[in-house]
Design a protein around this motif. Structure first.
Motif, short mmCIF file in Angstrom:
data_model
loop_
_atom_site.label_atom_id
_atom_site.label_comp_id
_atom_site.label_asym_id
_atom_site.label_seq_id
_atom_site.Cartn_x
_atom_site.Cartn_y
_atom_site.Cartn_z
N ARG A 3 61.51 13.97 24.84
CA ARG A 3 60.32 14.82 25.00
C ARG A 3 59.43 14.82 23.75
N PRO A 4 59.96 15.07 22.53
CA PRO A 4 59.10 15.05 21.34
C PRO A 4 58.46 13.67 21.10
N ARG A 6 57.72 11.47 23.34
CA ARG A 6 56.68 11.29 24.36
C ARG A 6 55.42 12.05 23.97
N SER A 7 55.56 13.26 23.45
CA SER A 7 54.41 14.06 23.03
C SER A 7 53.66 13.39 21.90
N ALA A 11 49.82 12.00 22.11
CA ALA A 11 48.84 12.45 21.12
C ALA A 11 48.24 11.25 20.38
#
Length: 103
Positions: A3-4, A6-7, A11
């Motif tokens: 998840r991190p 992917r974020s 961005a």
């Protein structure tokens, strides 16, 4: 991809797209300056930078280089068929289509 990660990836992609958009505007401004001052080097460099930025932006938003080429060819055929002034006056569009087809 976690998840991190992917974020961060999303961005980064958004940031690159925004940068490419400003690059396009910057190069259009440089092109206008080159045309105003009849600076062939600046004109050539700006046109080349616009083409590169366009292809890279297309890739960043999900299009392949081939898809961009195909869209350009379709657009050229459409304008030729509709008797665009550039085609009627100079034959530019059919010449460009022929050039792209030979690449």
């Amino acid at each position: 991809m976690s998840r991190p990660e992917r974020s961060v990836h999303i961005a980064k992609s958004v940031k690159v797209i925004e940068w490419l958009k400003t690059e396009l505007l910057d190069q259009v401004a440089n092109l206008f300056k080159g045309l105003h001052y009849a600076n062939q080097s600046l004109i050539s460099d700006s046109l080349a930078s616009l083409v590169v930025a366009t292809y890279v932006l297309a890739r960043r938003v999900g299009f392949s280089y081939r898809e961009v080429d195909q869209a350009v060819t379709r657009k050229l055929r459409e304008h030729t068929r509709e008797r665009h002034q550039l085609e009627d006056w100079y034959g530019d569009l059919s010449q460009l289509e022929e050039y792209i087809g030979k690449r």
